[in-house]
Design a protein around this motif. Structure first.
Motif, PDB file in Angstrom:
ATOM      1  N   HIS A  52      -6.258  -5.816 -39.634  1.00 55.28           N
ATOM      2  CA  HIS A  52      -6.780  -7.142 -39.313  1.00 55.28           C
ATOM      3  C   HIS A  52      -7.647  -7.602 -40.488  1.00 55.28           C
ATOM      4  O   HIS A  52      -8.066  -6.782 -41.311  1.00 55.28           O
ATOM      5  CB  HIS A  52      -7.565  -7.120 -37.991  1.00 55.28           C
ATOM      6  CG  HIS A  52      -8.624  -6.081 -37.923  1.00 55.28           C
ATOM      7  ND1 HIS A  52      -9.906  -6.299 -38.329  1.00 55.28           N
ATOM      8  CD2 HIS A  52      -8.576  -4.775 -37.541  1.00 55.28           C
ATOM      9  CE1 HIS A  52     -10.608  -5.192 -38.167  1.00 55.28           C
ATOM     10  NE2 HIS A  52      -9.833  -4.248 -37.697  1.00 55.28           N
TER      11      HIS A  52
ATOM     12  N   ALA B   9     -15.523  -2.810 -43.080  1.00 59.93           N
ATOM     13  CA  ALA B   9     -16.089  -1.553 -42.569  1.00 59.93           C
ATOM     14  C   ALA B   9     -16.067  -0.480 -43.651  1.00 59.93           C
ATOM     15  O   ALA B   9     -16.934   0.403 -43.683  1.00 59.93           O
ATOM     16  CB  ALA B   9     -15.296  -1.089 -41.352  1.00 59.93           C
ATOM     17  N   PHE B  10     -15.073  -0.552 -44.526  1.00 61.62           N
ATOM     18  CA  PHE B  10     -14.915   0.511 -45.528  1.00 61.62           C
ATOM     19  C   PHE B  10     -15.729   0.277 -46.793  1.00 61.62           C
ATOM     20  O   PHE B  10     -16.167   1.223 -47.424  1.00 61.62           O
ATOM     21  CB  PHE B  10     -13.437   0.655 -45.901  1.00 61.62           C
ATOM     22  CG  PHE B  10     -12.658   1.473 -44.905  1.00 61.62           C
ATOM     23  CD1 PHE B  10     -12.811   2.843 -44.841  1.00 61.62           C
ATOM     24  CD2 PHE B  10     -11.782   0.872 -44.024  1.00 61.62           C
ATOM     25  CE1 PHE B  10     -12.107   3.614 -43.928  1.00 61.62           C
ATOM     26  CE2 PHE B  10     -11.064   1.621 -43.098  1.00 61.62           C
ATOM     27  CZ  PHE B  10     -11.229   2.997 -43.052  1.00 61.62           C
TER      28      PHE B  10
ATOM     29  N   ILE C 117      -7.292 -14.527 -42.667  1.00 64.52           N
ATOM     30  CA  ILE C 117      -7.441 -15.055 -41.298  1.00 64.52           C
ATOM     31  C   ILE C 117      -6.548 -16.277 -41.131  1.00 64.52           C
ATOM     32  O   ILE C 117      -5.859 -16.437 -40.118  1.00 64.52           O
ATOM     33  CB  ILE C 117      -8.921 -15.418 -41.015  1.00 64.52           C
ATOM     34  CG1 ILE C 117      -9.764 -14.154 -40.906  1.00 64.52           C
ATOM     35  CG2 ILE C 117      -9.055 -16.245 -39.724  1.00 64.52           C
ATOM     36  CD1 ILE C 117     -11.256 -14.389 -40.841  1.00 64.52           C
TER      37      ILE C 117
ATOM     38  N   THR D 282      -3.810 -14.689 -39.056  1.00 62.09           N
ATOM     39  CA  THR D 282      -4.609 -14.760 -37.821  1.00 62.09           C
ATOM     40  C   THR D 282      -5.376 -13.447 -37.644  1.00 62.09           C
ATOM     41  O   THR D 282      -5.182 -12.506 -38.419  1.00 62.09           O
ATOM     42  CB  THR D 282      -3.776 -15.054 -36.551  1.00 62.09           C
ATOM     43  OG1 THR D 282      -3.102 -13.879 -36.139  1.00 62.09           O
ATOM     44  CG2 THR D 282      -2.821 -16.220 -36.737  1.00 62.09           C
ATOM     45  N   THR D 283      -6.210 -13.380 -36.647  1.00 62.40           N
ATOM     46  CA  THR D 283      -7.050 -12.193 -36.490  1.00 62.40           C
ATOM     47  C   THR D 283      -6.453 -11.175 -35.516  1.00 62.40           C
ATOM     48  O   THR D 283      -7.081 -10.167 -35.214  1.00 62.40           O
ATOM     49  CB  THR D 283      -8.443 -12.606 -35.992  1.00 62.40           C
ATOM     50  OG1 THR D 283      -8.251 -13.393 -34.826  1.00 62.40           O
ATOM     51  CG2 THR D 283      -9.197 -13.396 -37.025  1.00 62.40           C
ATOM     52  N   THR D 284      -5.264 -11.437 -35.024  1.00 62.87           N
ATOM     53  CA  THR D 284      -4.628 -10.505 -34.091  1.00 62.87           C
ATOM     54  C   THR D 284      -4.381  -9.172 -34.791  1.00 62.87           C
ATOM     55  O   THR D 284      -3.739  -9.136 -35.837  1.00 62.87           O
ATOM     56  CB  THR D 284      -3.283 -11.083 -33.607  1.00 62.87           C
ATOM     57  OG1 THR D 284      -3.535 -12.382 -33.085  1.00 62.87           O
ATOM     58  CG2 THR D 284      -2.654 -10.218 -32.543  1.00 62.87           C
ATOM     59  N   PRO D 285      -4.898  -8.071 -34.229  1.00 64.93           N
ATOM     60  CA  PRO D 285      -4.671  -6.776 -34.896  1.00 64.93           C
ATOM     61  C   PRO D 285      -3.214  -6.336 -34.825  1.00 64.93           C
ATOM     62  O   PRO D 285      -2.539  -6.572 -33.824  1.00 64.93           O
ATOM     63  CB  PRO D 285      -5.570  -5.822 -34.112  1.00 64.93           C
ATOM     64  CG  PRO D 285      -5.820  -6.482 -32.816  1.00 64.93           C
ATOM     65  CD  PRO D 285      -5.703  -7.945 -33.013  1.00 64.93           C
ATOM     66  N   ARG D 286      -2.759  -5.724 -35.887  1.00 64.76           N
ATOM     67  CA  ARG D 286      -1.374  -5.248 -35.942  1.00 64.76           C
ATOM     68  C   ARG D 286      -1.358  -3.819 -36.480  1.00 64.76           C
ATOM     69  O   ARG D 286      -2.354  -3.347 -37.030  1.00 64.76           O
ATOM     70  CB  ARG D 286      -0.524  -6.146 -36.854  1.00 64.76           C
ATOM     71  CG  ARG D 286      -0.314  -7.536 -36.300  1.00 64.76           C
ATOM     72  CD  ARG D 286       0.299  -8.430 -37.353  1.00 64.76           C
ATOM     73  NE  ARG D 286       0.743  -9.697 -36.796  1.00 64.76           N
ATOM     74  CZ  ARG D 286      -0.021 -10.764 -36.669  1.00 64.76           C
ATOM     75  NH1 ARG D 286      -1.276 -10.722 -37.045  1.00 64.76           N
ATOM     76  NH2 ARG D 286       0.445 -11.887 -36.162  1.00 64.76           N
ATOM     77  N   MET D 287      -0.225  -3.174 -36.362  1.00 62.64           N
ATOM     78  CA  MET D 287      -0.091  -1.821 -36.886  1.00 62.64           C
ATOM     79  C   MET D 287       1.368  -1.632 -37.319  1.00 62.64           C
ATOM     80  O   MET D 287       2.268  -2.146 -36.654  1.00 62.64           O
ATOM     81  CB  MET D 287      -0.466  -0.810 -35.812  1.00 62.64           C
ATOM     82  CG  MET D 287      -0.891   0.534 -36.354  1.00 62.64           C
ATOM     83  SD  MET D 287      -1.472   1.597 -35.020  1.00 62.64           S
ATOM     84  CE  MET D 287      -3.218   1.335 -35.092  1.00 62.64           C
TER      85      MET D 287
ATOM     86  N   THR E 185     -10.682  -8.269 -41.090  1.00 66.73           N
ATOM     87  CA  THR E 185     -12.024  -7.748 -41.392  1.00 66.73           C
ATOM     88  C   THR E 185     -12.045  -6.224 -41.543  1.00 66.73           C
ATOM     89  O   THR E 185     -13.102  -5.630 -41.623  1.00 66.73           O
ATOM     90  CB  THR E 185     -13.024  -8.171 -40.289  1.00 66.73           C
ATOM     91  OG1 THR E 185     -12.483  -7.798 -39.030  1.00 66.73           O
ATOM     92  CG2 THR E 185     -13.274  -9.664 -40.308  1.00 66.73           C
TER      93      THR E 185
ATOM     94  N   VAL F  61      -1.773   4.038 -39.418  1.00 59.16           N
ATOM     95  CA  VAL F  61      -2.817   4.892 -38.831  1.00 59.16           C
ATOM     96  C   VAL F  61      -3.923   4.048 -38.183  1.00 59.16           C
ATOM     97  O   VAL F  61      -4.311   4.296 -37.045  1.00 59.16           O
ATOM     98  CB  VAL F  61      -3.431   5.818 -39.910  1.00 59.16           C
ATOM     99  CG1 VAL F  61      -4.559   6.665 -39.322  1.00 59.16           C
ATOM    100  CG2 VAL F  61      -2.353   6.716 -40.515  1.00 59.16           C
ATOM    101  N   TYR F  62      -4.419   3.063 -38.916  1.00 55.83           N
ATOM    102  CA  TYR F  62      -5.501   2.204 -38.396  1.00 55.83           C
ATOM    103  C   TYR F  62      -4.971   0.792 -38.205  1.00 55.83           C
ATOM    104  O   TYR F  62      -4.106   0.337 -38.966  1.00 55.83           O
ATOM    105  CB  TYR F  62      -6.679   2.167 -39.377  1.00 55.83           C
ATOM    106  CG  TYR F  62      -7.310   3.513 -39.656  1.00 55.83           C
ATOM    107  CD1 TYR F  62      -7.640   4.376 -38.611  1.00 55.83           C
ATOM    108  CD2 TYR F  62      -7.599   3.920 -40.950  1.00 55.83           C
ATOM    109  CE1 TYR F  62      -8.221   5.604 -38.859  1.00 55.83           C
ATOM    110  CE2 TYR F  62      -8.184   5.147 -41.219  1.00 55.83           C
ATOM    111  CZ  TYR F  62      -8.490   5.992 -40.164  1.00 55.83           C
ATOM    112  OH  TYR F  62      -9.066   7.210 -40.416  1.00 55.83           O
ATOM    113  N   SER F  63      -5.534   0.080 -37.222  1.00 55.87           N
ATOM    114  CA  SER F  63      -5.043  -1.277 -36.977  1.00 55.87           C
ATOM    115  C   SER F  63      -5.418  -2.197 -38.145  1.00 55.87           C
ATOM    116  O   SER F  63      -6.451  -2.019 -38.793  1.00 55.87           O
ATOM    117  CB  SER F  63      -5.544  -1.817 -35.640  1.00 55.87           C
ATOM    118  OG  SER F  63      -6.930  -1.884 -35.629  1.00 55.87           O
TER     119      SER F  63
END
Lengths: 291, 382
Positions: A216, A222-223, A113, A117-122, A218, A212-214
């Protein structure tokens, strides 16, 4: 339910299952050999996804080369992680290993973080929004690639475990630490390599799923609990059992999420784990045959 | 003689010290407490809210503060977790120096701290949380201390559904939202707005924050073929849904609280989601002199345009500071009463007046993606 629809759910389930298998198998391998549940495994997956973003997205390295570079880095990180932390926790109280690896997870997440930062990227890729269609069944191109890589990597590890001297040493160590030492297995070297491979699989997952997935800080959270449920269902430390359990959970989520709701799919996965803990605490495939 | 000197000295001290203390009090900063998600899934939004609120405070302080006193804005992390928010808020509000509590960002957080502010009798200004139940429970709804600056999900949903009806897209709307007060309020807002015209949602699905794979629900939608898909998802979740939507074979336009700066630019530019609409409390492109000045100041400070969250935090903080300046004292009740009497112009042209539920009715902005570009297609009073 028509055949094409059912086939689509089956394909979705296989894709989700392959992703889960890739992430959970590293956790299973580590537990199987050194007896530690690495709660930082999800955060390691996140760190390597971020590394893939840096290598492929920022330095614009070709995607295939980025996967190789990230995986190689992950193998090295795994070896260092074993020497610096896990070796000192192995064989000690279970609570120490839980707290130690959870602490590492917190450090990695908050460090990410701070730096990222927490901005999602791909990771951008030419196939990011492409899908192959077989009749009316659509398969996202990059998910298919990730599933293919997962199958190849897991197949390779399976072959290594069952057909090489190193694999036999790992399996021996998993069955009895003391007996393995008595027959001359270098416990430290074999354990280090097992952790390196486990973390390497997290690295492969991070890099292959980066477009495939964003991405970030955190995303690993989830996984990790899903992976833990899968490892428990498959039998703690049972590599093959983990893969089968991952595919089962993938199918369960696909069918329950489509025919019911996504929230129900998550609930069912953990309810399944609780049932296994109640009626077959050693997991569906047992610990006796682990890795 | 000695005792006379001692008496005189003591008398002088007793007179001077309270005076000194009173002067120190006069110069002490006016303190505003806040909790925002500074870590966790929506920390990027917490950061934007913080930047917006801090900019308003900095501008007031640069202009000399309020009655010569600086404003101090203290923020702690609530991780978008109601339990954490209640703990941190209770700790902060144990200091009586705080005159107001600001925002919380997540609807669940705000709903959980509303009883705390009622107990502590301190005004709470909600800048960004959008659950309809917040204003339902405020003012005549029971909690006289909570003031909601931004439009509620219900009022935004009505504005969005009205627009969709005009476009002939409201006949079969499917809904996908996070399983929080934000997502649930969005669904009930759409449902209520559609019910007014005799319609209803074709489907409503919810997911846990942080879910990565949406293939199951997208497959379900493919078999249903709704006319439009309404999304109530934030940050990384919305990015995941839209990316996977692209590979799922779905072709319908998107709507709801679509955050156009979260969707990958290449998807918007490709024209694949042309016709998609979004209802937002703000767009940085709104052409008023006040908004242009705000955008310039925000960009100078952070190198990027403000989003709806930064705007709401900025304008809501301006509203709070205006109330503190108008209140006869910095007493919490006086600030609350001043908030109730607010009548000021928002940056985007609406008038900020709190209704009987302490809800302001600013403008909602309808955005549309057309020819690979996002543009404002209308402002609607909420």
């Amino acid at each position: 339910m028509d055949t094409a629809f059912a086939l689509q759910l089956l394909v979705n389930g296989l894709m989700i299952g392959a992703v889960y298998a890739l992430i959970a198998s590293g956790l299973s391998l580590t537990f199987g050999v050194i007896g530690i549940v690495n709660f930082a495994h999800g955060e390691l997956y996140m760190v390597f996804a971020m590394l893939a973003y840096f290598v492929a997205g920022y330095l614009e390295t070709p995607f295939s080369l980025s996967i190789a570079l990230v995986m190689l880095t992950a193998l090295c990180v795994g070896a260092v992680l074993y020497e610096v932390l896990l070796r000192r926790l192995a064989g000690k109280d279970f609570e120490r290993s839980v707290l130690g690896t959870m602490g590492l997870a917190m450090v990695l997440q908050n460090g990410a973080i701070f730096l990222f930062t927490t901005t999602p990227r791909m990771v951008p890729h030419t196939l990011s929004y492409s899908a192959y269609t077989f009749g009316s069944v659509a398969v996202p191109a990059l998910k298919l690639l990730a599933a293919a890589l997962a199958t190849a990597a897991l197949g390779l590890v399976w072959w290594m475990l069952h057909h090489t001297q190193l694999g036999r040493a790992m399996r021996g160590l998993a069955q009895s630490h003391d007996a393995a030492m008595m027959v001359g297995i270098d416990v430290r070297a074999v354990s280090r390599l097992a952790v390196a491979i486990g973390v390497g699989l997290a690295g492969l997952a991070g890099a292959a799923l980066a477009p495939v997935y964003s991405i970030h800080p955190t995303m690993g959270f989830a996984f990790i609990f899903k992976a833990f449920a899968i490892v428990t269902i498959g039998g703690l430390g049972n590599f093959g059992g983990t893969i089968i359990a991952a595919l089962m959970i993938g199918m369960l989520e696909s069918f329950a999420g489509t025919l019911g709701s996504l929230v129900m799919a998550d609930t069912l996965s953990f309810a399944f784990m609780i049932l296994i803990l109640l009626f077959k605490p050693e997991g569906l495939f047992g610990r006796g045959v682990r890795i | 003689m000695k005792s006379l000197i001692a008496f005189a000295f003591a008398a002088a001290l007793s007179g001077v010290l309270p005076l000194h203390a009173a002067r120190a009090q006069d110069n002490a900063p006016i303190m505003i407490a806040s909790t925002l998600p500074l870590s966790g899934n929506v920390a990027s939004f917490g950061e934007m809210a913080r930047w917006g609120a801090e900019l308003a405070v900095a501008q007031v302080n640069a202009a000399g503060g309020i009655r010569g006193r600086k404003v101090q804005f203290d923020v702690q992390d609530n991780r978008c977790n109601p339990a954490e928010a209640v703990k941190v808020t209770t700790q902060m509000l144990s200091d009586p120096a705080y005159v107001a509590l600001f925002d919380g960002l997540c609807s669940s957080v705000v709903l959980s701290v509303m009883p705390v502010v009622e107990r502590e009798r301190i005004p709470l200004v909600v800048a960004t949380a959008s659950a309809t139940s917040i204003s339902d429970k405020s003012g005549v709804g029971g909690n006289p201390w909570t003031f909601k600056f931004n439009p509620s999900d219900a009022t935004l949903a009505v504005a969005m559904v009205d627009w969709l009806k005009k476009q002939g897209l409201a006949d079969k709307i499917a809904f996908l939202g996070e399983d929080t007060d934000f997502g649930r309020s969005g669904a009930s807002g759409f449902e209520t707005a559609l019910k007014a015209g005799g319609g209803k949602l074709a489907a409503a699905d919810f997911y846990q924050q942080g879910t990565a794979d949406f293939s199951a629900v997208l497959t379900k939608l493919r078999s249903m073929q709704p006319s439009v898909l309404a999304l109530y998802a934030l940050a990384g979740d919305q990015r995941n849904i839209v990316s996977q939507f692209m590979t799922s074979g779905l072709k319908m336009p998107l709507t709801g609280r679509l955050i156009t700066d979260v969707i990958p630019a290449e998807i918007i530019k490709s024209g694949a989601i042309d016709g998609s609409t979004s209802v937002q409390p703000y767009s940085f492109e709104i052409d008023t002199p006040e908004n242009k000045a705000f955008v310039a100041a925000f960009k100078a400070a952070h190198g990027r345009e403000p989003n709806a969250i930064a705007y709401s935090a900025y304008d809501a903080m301006r509203t709070l500071l205006d109330a503190i300046a108008r209140a006869p004292s910095v007493d919490r009740t006086a600030v609350r009463d001043a908030l109730k009497a607010t009548r000021m112009q928002s940056l985007i042209g609406g008038e900020i007046v709190f209704d009987e539920n302490n809800l302001a009715h600013n403008y909602a902005v309808i955005l549309q993606i057309k020819d690979g570009k996002v543009s404002i297609v209308g402002l609607s009073k909420t």
